[in-house]
Design a protein around this motif. Structure first.
Motif, PDB file in Angstrom:
ATOM      1  N   UNK A 167       0.821  -1.208   0.000  1.00  0.00           N
ATOM      2  CA  UNK A 167       0.000   0.000   0.000  1.00  0.00           C
ATOM      3  C   UNK A 167       0.855   1.258   0.000  1.00  0.00           C
ATOM      4  N   UNK A 168       1.910   1.265   0.824  1.00  0.00           N
ATOM      5  CA  UNK A 168       2.768   2.450   0.904  1.00  0.00           C
ATOM      6  C   UNK A 168       3.470   2.689  -0.430  1.00  0.00           C
ATOM      7  N   UNK A 169       3.995   1.632  -1.022  1.00  0.00           N
ATOM      8  CA  UNK A 169       4.728   1.780  -2.285  1.00  0.00           C
ATOM      9  C   UNK A 169       3.807   2.241  -3.407  1.00  0.00           C
ATOM     10  N   UNK A 170       2.640   1.625  -3.550  1.00  0.00           N
ATOM     11  CA  UNK A 170       1.727   2.018  -4.621  1.00  0.00           C
ATOM     12  C   UNK A 170       1.205   3.432  -4.418  1.00  0.00           C
ATOM     13  N   UNK A 171       1.018   3.841  -3.162  1.00  0.00           N
ATOM     14  CA  UNK A 171       0.578   5.208  -2.894  1.00  0.00           C
ATOM     15  C   UNK A 171       1.649   6.210  -3.299  1.00  0.00           C
ATOM     16  N   UNK A 172       2.925   5.872  -3.104  1.00  0.00           N
ATOM     17  CA  UNK A 172       4.017   6.755  -3.503  1.00  0.00           C
ATOM     18  C   UNK A 172       4.160   6.832  -5.015  1.00  0.00           C
ATOM     19  N   UNK A 173       3.718   5.785  -5.731  1.00  0.00           N
ATOM     20  CA  UNK A 173       3.979   5.699  -7.172  1.00  0.00           C
ATOM     21  C   UNK A 173       2.779   6.044  -8.041  1.00  0.00           C
ATOM     22  N   UNK A 174       1.566   6.144  -7.463  1.00  0.00           N
ATOM     23  CA  UNK A 174       0.391   6.265  -8.324  1.00  0.00           C
ATOM     24  C   UNK A 174       0.350   7.563  -9.124  1.00  0.00           C
ATOM     25  N   UNK A 175       1.075   8.598  -8.679  1.00  0.00           N
ATOM     26  CA  UNK A 175       1.123   9.852  -9.442  1.00  0.00           C
ATOM     27  C   UNK A 175       2.336   9.920 -10.359  1.00  0.00           C
ATOM     28  N   UNK A 176       3.136   8.869 -10.408  1.00  0.00           N
ATOM     29  CA  UNK A 176       4.368   8.876 -11.205  1.00  0.00           C
ATOM     30  C   UNK A 176       4.372   7.841 -12.319  1.00  0.00           C
ATOM     31  N   UNK A 177       3.529   6.828 -12.232  1.00  0.00           N
ATOM     32  CA  UNK A 177       3.601   5.736 -13.199  1.00  0.00           C
ATOM     33  C   UNK A 177       2.244   5.048 -13.269  1.00  0.00           C
ATOM     34  N   UNK A 178       2.002   4.353 -14.386  1.00  0.00           N
ATOM     35  CA  UNK A 178       0.765   3.592 -14.573  1.00  0.00           C
ATOM     36  C   UNK A 178       0.888   2.250 -13.844  1.00  0.00           C
ATOM     37  N   UNK A 179       0.192   2.113 -12.734  1.00  0.00           N
ATOM     38  CA  UNK A 179       0.297   0.902 -11.916  1.00  0.00           C
ATOM     39  C   UNK A 179      -0.769  -0.102 -12.339  1.00  0.00           C
ATOM     40  N   UNK A 180      -0.330  -1.320 -12.608  1.00  0.00           N
ATOM     41  CA  UNK A 180      -1.247  -2.425 -12.906  1.00  0.00           C
ATOM     42  C   UNK A 180      -0.971  -3.522 -11.883  1.00  0.00           C
ATOM     43  N   UNK A 181      -1.847  -3.697 -10.885  1.00  0.00           N
ATOM     44  CA  UNK A 181      -1.609  -4.750  -9.884  1.00  0.00           C
ATOM     45  C   UNK A 181      -1.954  -6.121 -10.450  1.00  0.00           C
ATOM     46  N   UNK A 182      -1.095  -7.077 -10.187  1.00  0.00           N
ATOM     47  CA  UNK A 182      -1.354  -8.447 -10.630  1.00  0.00           C
ATOM     48  C   UNK A 182      -1.041  -9.391  -9.478  1.00  0.00           C
ATOM     49  N   UNK A 183      -1.797 -10.457  -9.419  1.00  0.00           N
ATOM     50  CA  UNK A 183      -1.593 -11.491  -8.408  1.00  0.00           C
ATOM     51  C   UNK A 183      -0.694 -12.547  -9.014  1.00  0.00           C
ATOM     52  N   UNK A 184       0.491 -12.690  -8.459  1.00  0.00           N
ATOM     53  CA  UNK A 184       1.467 -13.628  -9.003  1.00  0.00           C
ATOM     54  C   UNK A 184       1.175 -15.044  -8.514  1.00  0.00           C
ATOM     55  N   UNK A 185       1.582 -16.006  -9.337  1.00  0.00           N
ATOM     56  CA  UNK A 185       1.429 -17.427  -8.993  1.00  0.00           C
ATOM     57  C   UNK A 185       0.016 -17.721  -8.513  1.00  0.00           C
ATOM     58  N   UNK A 186      -0.956 -17.316  -9.348  1.00  0.00           N
ATOM     59  CA  UNK A 186      -2.359 -17.427  -8.968  1.00  0.00           C
ATOM     60  C   UNK A 186      -2.846 -18.865  -8.906  1.00  0.00           C
ATOM     61  N   UNK A 187      -2.036 -19.811  -9.374  1.00  0.00           N
ATOM     62  CA  UNK A 187      -2.457 -21.214  -9.316  1.00  0.00           C
ATOM     63  C   UNK A 187      -2.280 -21.808  -7.924  1.00  0.00           C
TER      64      UNK A 187
END
Length: 418
Positions: A167-187
């Motif tokens: 949450x902290x990292x994405x909040x710092x970056x949301x005004x600087x870059x296009x963030x696309x969250x993905x769930x890794x190893x979803x299997x």
């Protein structure tokens, strides 16, 4: 009494002139396409996530190739960013792809500054582009644009929501870059848990005010698809570099004792949706939004820090040249004031030094006079001692002669007696 009749005003009618023959500006789109294909395209992706979530594997799967990557350990003291650029070609379209990986992200005991290296790297790419823009001889076309166009944030498939670091990292970056969250190893989680996990992630992002990238819906050709894909975020993906034969085809898959997870099977994971949205549909939109939104915000902030503005103190428009001339005048005035201050300081220091030298000279003069007096006293004493010694010597000589005369007389008297 006659009543005045008001006639409705006619709207101005735009004349549409018919061309008497073919002119040819309808080929502008073709010219633009040909020019773009000739120059090639640039796309920069940043992968953020903890070590071991399959970032490199997913990049290999997305672009259907094998990028050079070395596994990272969990013992790095700080987060390091490694960027590698590759030249890809599909049909006659060339793509300069840069993949930036966050090595050691989330491995430290103290994770307070884990996001700082990422933020600094993104700002450094914006700053490099801004400095190129501010040059007199610019080469924006030929220089390598290293600004990050897409940020794939890999979420650990715990099923319990986002971590504080996420949450902290994405909040710092949301005004600087296009963030696309993905769930890794979803299997690794079931479908029911996955749906609850997705809902929880989106709820936490909304509650914390994190703005992620929304696929554009203003284009009629892709609005329906993008609108549907916005509801699938975050994408639950699975990556694989292995090919398994299923039927008569070789497909990317992961083989488990209980079965096979097919990467490109939409009933198994969202990899196909992610690839469609990022590469085939919205790559140009992410490039354009990076330039028109995120870079513009950085550029505006930096120019304001430099003292530039679009309006003056009276809220009237002011040109860049006027601002520069005003800053130049202020700078020259500051330099003159600083020069005068330094000169006054120098004069004061000279006066203080002269006073010190005069005081030192007076002290030396007094010391010299004292030494001179002491020398004169010592010389006088020595002169008195010399005179006294001479007098004593004369007295001694006189007495010696007297004693010698007396002794001679005594000797003669004895001789006569005999």
């Amino acid at each position: 009494m006659s009543a005045e009749v008001e006639f409705p005003k006619k709207e101005p009618h735009l004349r549409a002139l018919k061309l008497s023959g073919h002119v040819g500006f309808d080929s502008l789109p073709d010219q633009l396409v040909n020019k773009s294909v000739q120059n090639g395209f640039v796309f920069n992706v940043m992968c953020i996530g903890e070590t071991g979530l399959g970032k490199s594997t997913l990049m290999d799967t997305l672009f259907n190739t094998s990028f050079e990557s070395t596994p990272s350990s969990h013992t790095l003291p700080h987060v390091k960013l490694k960027a590698h650029t590759y030249e890809l070609q599909e049909s006659n379209v060339r793509l300069k792809l840069t993949i930036c990986d966050t090595v050691g992200y989330g491995d430290q005991i103290n994770k307070d500054d884990s996001f700082k290296a990422v933020v600094d790297y993104i700002d450094a790419q914006f700053e490099a582009y801004l400095q190129e823009e501010l040059k007199i001889k610019r080469s924006l076309i030929s220089c390598h644009d290293s600004r990050i166009h897409a940020c794939l944030y890999f979420i650990c498939p715990t099923g319990h929501g986002l971590k504080s670091l996420d949450l902290v990292c994405m909040k710092k970056l949301d005004s600087k870059v296009n963030i696309i969250p993905i769930i890794a190893k979803a299997d690794t989680i079931s479908k029911q848990e996955l749906q609850r996990f997705k809902s929880k992630i989106m709820q936490e992002l909304f509650n914390n005010g994190v703005q992620i990238y929304q696929f554009p819906t203003d284009d009629e050709t892709v609005s329906e698809t993008n609108s549907a894909m916005n509801d699938h975020v975050p994408f639950a993906v699975v990556g694989s570099t292995e090919f398994i034969k299923v039927g008569n085809k070789l497909i990317r898959a992961r083989q488990y004792p209980w079965g096979t997870v097919q990467v490109e099977n939409e009933s198994h994971c969202d990899f196909v949706k992610l690839r469609e949205m990022i590469i085939r549909t919205n790559m140009e939109d992410m490039r354009e939004k990076t330039h028109s939104k995120h870079y513009e915000l950085y550029r505006q902030r930096r120019l304001e820090e430099m003292g530039f503005s679009d309006v003056d103190s009276e809220n009237k428009p002011i040109s860049f040249q006027q601002t520069f001339e005003a800053k130049r005048s202020n700078h020259l005035a500051e330099l003159q004031a600083k020069e005068e201050e330094v000169r006054q300081m120098f004069v004061q220091r000279v006066k203080e030094k002269e006073a010190e030298l005069k005081e030192s000279e007076k002290h030396l003069h007094d010391k010299f006079e004292k030494l001179k007096r002491d020398h004169a006293d010592e010389k006088r004493k020595l002169e008195e001692s010399r005179k006294k010694l001479e007098e004593d010597f004369l007295e001694f000589t006189r007495r010696k002669q007297q004693l010698a005369t007396t002794h001679h007389t005594l000797t003669l008297g004895k001789s006569k007696k005999k």
